[in-house]
Design an enzyme around this catalytic site. Sequence first.
Site, PDB file in Angstrom:
ATOM      1  N   LEU A  71      39.224  40.579  41.855  1.00  0.00           N
ATOM      2  CA  LEU A  71      38.606  40.228  40.582  1.00  0.00           C
ATOM      3  C   LEU A  71      37.323  39.437  40.757  1.00  0.00           C
ATOM      4  CD1 LEU A  71      41.774  39.135  38.545  1.00  0.00           C
ATOM      5  CD2 LEU A  71      40.483  41.264  38.288  1.00  0.00           C
ATOM      6  N   GLY A  72      37.239  38.633  41.806  1.00  0.00           N
ATOM      7  CA  GLY A  72      36.052  37.819  41.996  1.00  0.00           C
ATOM      8  C   GLY A  72      36.115  37.041  43.291  1.00  0.00           C
ATOM      9  N   MET A 125      35.666  28.790  47.622  1.00  0.00           N
ATOM     10  CA  MET A 125      36.872  28.363  48.334  1.00  0.00           C
ATOM     11  C   MET A 125      37.955  29.430  48.391  1.00  0.00           C
ATOM     12  SD  MET A 125      37.101  24.488  46.848  1.00  0.00           S
ATOM     13  CE  MET A 125      36.762  25.036  45.184  1.00  0.00           C
ATOM     14  N   TYR A 140      47.315  35.566  34.403  1.00  0.00           N
ATOM     15  CA  TYR A 140      46.167  36.474  34.347  1.00  0.00           C
ATOM     16  C   TYR A 140      45.698  36.578  32.906  1.00  0.00           C
ATOM     17  CZ  TYR A 140      43.523  40.842  34.210  1.00  0.00           C
ATOM     18  OH  TYR A 140      42.553  41.794  33.993  1.00  0.00           O
ATOM     19  N   ASP A 166      35.187  20.902  37.757  1.00  0.00           N
ATOM     20  CA  ASP A 166      34.339  22.096  37.820  1.00  0.00           C
ATOM     21  C   ASP A 166      34.329  22.821  36.477  1.00  0.00           C
ATOM     22  OD1 ASP A 166      32.559  23.819  39.037  1.00  0.00           O
ATOM     23  OD2 ASP A 166      34.103  25.073  39.955  1.00  0.00           O
TER      24      ASP A 166
END
Length: 499
Positions: free
Chosen positions: A18-19, A23, A91, A135
């Site tokens: 997915l990406g 990290m 998800y 973040d």
Amino acid sequence: MQDYTGQQIGDYQVLRRLGRGAMADVYLAEQLSLSRQVALKILKSDLASDATYVSRFQHEAKSAAQLVHANIVQVYEVGRDADAHFIAQEYVAGKNLGELAQQQGRLQPGLVLDILRQSAAALHKALEGGVVHRDIKPENLMLTQSGELKVADFGLARLAVPSQQQLTQVGVTMGTPLYMSPEQIEGRPVDVRSDLYSLGVTAYHLLAGEPPFRGDTPLAVAVQHLNNRAAPLADNDPLMPVRLSQVVEKLMAKAPGDRYQTPGELVADLRDLARVAADEGWADGPEHWTSIDLNALRGGGHAATEQLDTLMKQAARLSPARSGWGRGAAIVVLMLLAGGLIAMATQPAPLLPKQRAPVAVKDDVLSQLFHAKQVDTEAAWLAVKQNFSDLDILHEMMADQGLARWSLKEGRYESARDVCLRLYDMAGASDVAVRNFAAAGLTIAFVGMDYWDQARETVGWFDPDYRAEFESLEPQLSQMYDEALNRLDARQFAEQPSP
């Protein structure tokens, strides 16, 4: 670079990537034991070799798993399989706000106000659990298919304790210097006020169409966060609501002491702003806020609690000269009033609210979906398709699901049947969640219409392995589904011939 696609990691069959992050890489996976889709974050191999880093990864992720909240992506499991350290989490099928900003540029002020409200509720929950996100950025704010906002990467993001060296090493990949607080950039201790700063920068980006500070390097951006004041939002948009601009400006104050000190303070300001926005016509008022939002006010307390305290003090001060009956009756009345205040303030948005007309017309489809979710009327859900004829399939299914929920709660079974049949066809084999939603909705509708044979057929359309996730995602619909199944069983028993 290792790709886990097609492999089995613990209880998870990895389907596709997915990406990628600084990290961890993120994959769509199926949890084999529960037959549900999850997002699987796998720590990068170079970091997995650092025992200290792995220990913190596991500790922080386990802490994040305790944050159970409607506006937080739920962590299911933290584990290891051979050399792969992973986090399995909820998800969210939808788009993050970074993708949305790329596609649409500036978002409407009403939508950003709602994003701030839901984000603040999530940060309040994190504050209660002693977790700092570290973040907050558009890419970590997700929109579900039902229009809810979910904050992602609690725990994993907490590992990003920046130093000047890390800004040049991982900052480029993560993109976080665009949203970092001054104290985070300088490596000083951070708390929830740092997350609120990042939320302010995110809101600025969504409203202006770009972040407040740009630079050729992460260090150049970081220096601006330390020293420069962002240009007022109204400079580029004279139609920008002044009060909303002031909220963002306070969130982005350089000194932590000049910002909102808690998410509850922010929510209180947003509630007042929502009232003004409703009067001015650019957003909905706070009358449809739920107990989740109200819980964040003043660190978990809210106005009703204070009013209860006042009423109890008044009861205690009642004159002893009154008769026992009169004094007792007065206390009962005050208690009833106090109970009513708490019930009014803490109850979720009404399940069967009164219709409101006319329906507000929003400038973009997501704003229209948010509006429909808040007012929850038939007209509001229908307006999504009426006002936007070029809907993509995701937004069309979101609108249809909202309409189906409303129809089922209202007992409008024929309407619910038609919408759920359309949803079932649109979902096909690819969207498990929507397909099972439609199957459950059809069963409820057919039982409500006394169409017993059709109901028995659609029961077979629902995947029993999906039941636990369905109960989690659709608690009210799941209860209606159980009631429909009980009626169906009773009917079946009644139809059996006598011995």
